[in-house]
Write a protein that holds these residues in place. Sequence first.
Motif, mmCIF file in Angstrom:
data_model
loop_
_atom_site.group_PDB
_atom_site.id
_atom_site.type_symbol
_atom_site.label_atom_id
_atom_site.label_comp_id
_atom_site.label_asym_id
_atom_site.label_seq_id
_atom_site.Cartn_x
_atom_site.Cartn_y
_atom_site.Cartn_z
ATOM 1 N N ASP A 17 0.321 -0.957 0.296
ATOM 2 C CA ASP A 17 -0.137 0.290 -0.321
ATOM 3 C C ASP A 17 0.743 1.322 0.503
ATOM 4 O OD1 ASP A 17 -2.248 -1.612 0.179
ATOM 5 O OD2 ASP A 17 -2.744 -1.378 2.569
ATOM 6 N N ALA A 18 2.124 1.429 0.720
ATOM 7 C CA ALA A 18 3.195 3.085 0.773
ATOM 8 C C ALA A 18 3.933 2.703 -0.504
ATOM 9 C CB ALA A 18 3.539 2.423 2.037
ATOM 10 N N LEU A 19 4.062 1.771 -0.868
ATOM 11 C CA LEU A 19 4.977 1.615 -2.333
ATOM 12 C C LEU A 19 3.974 1.618 -3.695
ATOM 13 C CD1 LEU A 19 7.530 -1.137 -1.168
ATOM 14 C CD2 LEU A 19 8.454 0.843 -1.965
ATOM 15 N N LEU A 41 2.811 9.327 -2.967
ATOM 16 C CA LEU A 41 4.143 8.655 -2.715
ATOM 17 C C LEU A 41 5.062 9.796 -3.763
ATOM 18 C CD1 LEU A 41 6.045 7.214 -0.921
ATOM 19 C CD2 LEU A 41 6.531 5.515 -2.625
ATOM 20 N N PRO A 42 6.524 10.704 -3.373
ATOM 21 C CA PRO A 42 6.860 11.485 -3.990
ATOM 22 C C PRO A 42 8.225 10.738 -4.278
ATOM 23 C CG PRO A 42 7.113 11.541 -2.070
ATOM 24 C CD PRO A 42 6.913 10.698 -1.638
ATOM 25 N N ASP A 43 8.413 11.669 -4.838
ATOM 26 C CA ASP A 43 9.741 10.624 -6.313
ATOM 27 C C ASP A 43 9.203 10.209 -7.044
ATOM 28 O OD1 ASP A 43 11.459 12.282 -4.008
ATOM 29 O OD2 ASP A 43 11.575 10.941 -2.637
ATOM 30 N N LEU A 44 9.041 9.073 -7.586
ATOM 31 C CA LEU A 44 8.420 9.054 -8.796
ATOM 32 C C LEU A 44 6.900 9.103 -8.667
ATOM 33 C CD1 LEU A 44 10.650 4.968 -8.182
ATOM 34 C CD2 LEU A 44 11.421 7.649 -9.369
ATOM 35 N N SER A 45 6.528 9.056 -10.018
ATOM 36 C CA SER A 45 5.420 9.073 -10.271
ATOM 37 C C SER A 45 4.114 7.076 -10.130
ATOM 38 C CB SER A 45 4.946 9.116 -11.662
ATOM 39 O OG SER A 45 5.425 8.088 -12.812
ATOM 40 N N LEU A 46 3.260 7.388 -9.821
ATOM 41 C CA LEU A 46 2.789 6.083 -9.695
ATOM 42 C C LEU A 46 2.965 5.545 -10.692
ATOM 43 C CD1 LEU A 46 1.152 3.566 -7.732
ATOM 44 C CD2 LEU A 46 -0.917 4.503 -8.901
#
Length: 174
Positions: free
Chosen positions: A43-45, A50-55
């Motif tokens: 769920d977190a990943l 979540l910043p830095d890499l797009s989903l």
Amino acid sequence: MTDTYDPATDIVDRIAGLTPGSVTHATRHQREKVADATQRSYDALFDPALPDLSLGDRLLVALYACTLSNAPALATHYAERLASIDVDRAVINQIAQGSIGTQEPRLHAMLVFTRTLIESPINGDKAALERLPAAGIPTPAVVALAQLIAFLSYQIRLAAGLRALQALNATEAA
């Protein structure tokens, strides 16, 4: 991301085909906190916030890792998630077939790094890492990418192991 663990949405149970009441399901859930932690990591990943890499990038990496690892059920899961967020179907299909040569440089670098860590982790050295910032990927995104690939490796092996255990249990019960 969910606040409470919901066994009905447990990705590993679903992918491995585990049903409540089965011997393999009971074995996996003897330490519920491990199943919970695995799902919470997923769920977190794959949290859209979540910043830095797009989903989309994270899901494409997941699809490629599953393709390389011959994990078709997980690959299908990630392809379906990609389709649900409107990632270009041609890109999804290429990566699902293991073809990464025509991807834009940033995505290509992430997929090459994924292949390195999945197929030959010993080669995930300084040189492999340095190719990522050279492709425009900042350090926090490199860290997130490495964490994601490590989780995917675990998830793939866990699902495969549970399927094997389930098959063994079914054979012994017959």
